[in-house]
Write an enzyme that holds these catalytic residues in place. Structure first.
Site, PDB file in Angstrom:
ATOM      1  N   HIS A   1      35.448  41.765  40.546  1.00  0.00           N
ATOM      2  CA  HIS A   1      34.997  42.864  40.947  1.00  0.00           C
ATOM      3  C   HIS A   1      35.332  43.824  39.770  1.00  0.00           C
ATOM      4  CE1 HIS A   1      34.915  46.004  44.381  1.00  0.00           C
ATOM      5  NE2 HIS A   1      35.565  46.491  43.544  1.00  0.00           N
ATOM      6  N   CYS A   2      34.228  44.622  39.615  1.00  0.00           N
ATOM      7  CA  CYS A   2      33.988  45.688  38.613  1.00  0.00           C
ATOM      8  C   CYS A   2      34.165  47.208  39.122  1.00  0.00           C
ATOM      9  CB  CYS A   2      32.661  45.709  38.018  1.00  0.00           C
ATOM     10  SG  CYS A   2      32.500  46.822  36.793  1.00  0.00           S
ATOM     11  N   PRO A   3      35.328  47.838  38.821  1.00  0.00           N
ATOM     12  CA  PRO A   3      35.755  49.212  39.278  1.00  0.00           C
ATOM     13  C   PRO A   3      34.434  50.172  38.863  1.00  0.00           C
ATOM     14  CG  PRO A   3      37.319  48.596  37.693  1.00  0.00           C
ATOM     15  CD  PRO A   3      36.331  47.434  37.801  1.00  0.00           C
TER      16      PRO A   3
ATOM     17  N   ASN B   1      31.626  47.668  42.827  1.00  0.00           N
ATOM     18  CA  ASN B   1      31.287  46.636  43.681  1.00  0.00           C
ATOM     19  C   ASN B   1      31.508  45.122  42.743  1.00  0.00           C
ATOM     20  OD1 ASN B   1      29.752  45.296  45.618  1.00  0.00           O
ATOM     21  ND2 ASN B   1      28.062  46.538  45.448  1.00  0.00           N
TER      22      ASN B   1
END
Length: 353
Positions: free
Chosen positions: A69-71, A75
């Site tokens: 999960h990439c901040p 998403n």
């Protein structure tokens, strides 16, 4: 060219953000009912976890081929947007390298002709007067400071994002995700710990870097497959990875240690009242913390010097089967010392629940 870099970077960035990774349909089950025994069940999504999918706490959905999960894109990076995300990681450093070259040449040519910081002008090249006497754009102290600051940002972005790109390319060329690389490491640790003699072969590595590359990057921009069924290498089962995950899950239950809370803990990230070392050694992770009350039982699965990670033992009937997992200070718990009869009693109570 700078405009082209900007357009391509923003296009892939927003594609990764808004297209999304693709989610396992709610209530999904495999076509063959007997295959359910090879899969984990997600209580939140009320469906089985498809091969290579994992549940994301941030998205609150099971993500197909979840990498992380990439901040920065708010998403997950997964099946549908893995190519866009990787292209963004490639184009951003290239654009910053181009910008860095412009900044360096600008400062070099201006400082080579003259040094002008507003209060004085010292010529360091006597032939400068034979050329253009003044630049079109004045280069003073503010312009020099802004160029130097922008150069630092460009070089920092090139190094940081470039390293992320290298990491992503390594997992793509082996047809793995960051999570699957960790699963493979744990498989080796499990086999070595129990001396089972088995050999774990990662099933989705096609044996060719080009074939692995083509599963993510295609001319149409749409990745191969449907995100639920995946081709496997010869000699591997369709559910080889999920079977290994079930083995690791069972092994984690065996290795887990029961603790009892002796102090209350509110669940804050950096507790001030639990000691200076606990405060400054809080785990640098997005994993949650769990609040504890004195007397709570916790099954700890891993830990650090001053923190532990585990699952709170809840009354399933009263709590609706909700699982509470997260970090908590080691100072707040103590290991339960049960004799054999008490162990049998606790296990019997859990079965009845």
């Amino acid at each position: 060219m700078l405009l082209n870099w900007t357009v391509m970077i923003l296009y892939n960035y927003f594609s990764a953000m808004f297209v999304g990774p693709g989610y396992v349909p709610l209530g999904w089950t495999p076509e063959k009912s007997q295959d359910c025994m090879y899969l984990q069940y997600c209580k939140v999504c009320q469906s089985y976890k498809a091969p290579r999918s994992h549940h994301c706490r941030k998205c609150n959905r099971c993500v197909m081929k979840m990498d992380h999960h990439c901040p920065w894109i708010n998403n997950c990076c997964g099946y549908q947007n893995h190519a866009s995300f990787t292209l963004f990681l490639l184009l951003a450093p290239l654009g910053c390298i181009h910008a860095s070259f412009i900044f360096v040449m600008t400062m070099y040519t201006q400082l080579y002709n003259r040094i002008s910081f507003g209060w004085s002008s010292v010529k360091i090249d006597m032939s400068a007067a034979k050329r253009d006497p003044r630049p079109i754009i004045p280069f003073g102290l503010s312009a020099f400071a802004a160029s130097l600051f922008a150069l630092g940002l460009a070089l920092g972005t090139t190094i940081a994002v470039g390293m992320l790109f290298i990491i992503q390319m390594k997992v793509i060329l082996t047809n793995k995700t960051s999570i699957e690389s960790w699963i493979e490491e744990k498989a080796k640790d499990r086999i070595q710990h129990y001396q089972t003699g088995e050999t774990f072969i990662f099933p989705y590595d096609m044996g060719s870097k080009w074939k692995n590359f083509r599963q993510v990057f295609t001319w149409s921009g749409i990745p191969e497959g449907d995100g639920l069924d995946w081709p496997v290498r010869d000699g591997c089962h369709q559910y080889s990875l999920t079977i290994e995950q079930l083995k690791q899950k069972a092994d984690k239950r065996v290795r887990s240690v029961r603790y009892r809370a002796v102090e209350d803990y509110s669940g804050v990230c950096c507790p001030v009242t639990k000691g200076v070392k606990t405060f400054f050694t809080t785990p640098c992770t997005e994993e949650p913390r769990i609040a504890l009350r004195k007397g709570d039982l916790i099954l700890a699965t891993r830990g650090l010097n001053y923190w532990m990670y585990g699952e709170k033992i809840l009354d399933s009937a009263a709590d609706g089967g909700v699982r509470e997992r997260g970090w908590f200070p080691r100072k707040c718990v103590e290991k339960c010392q049960y004799d054999s009869e008490t162990d049998q009693l606790v296990d019997g109570e859990k079965k009845n629940r």
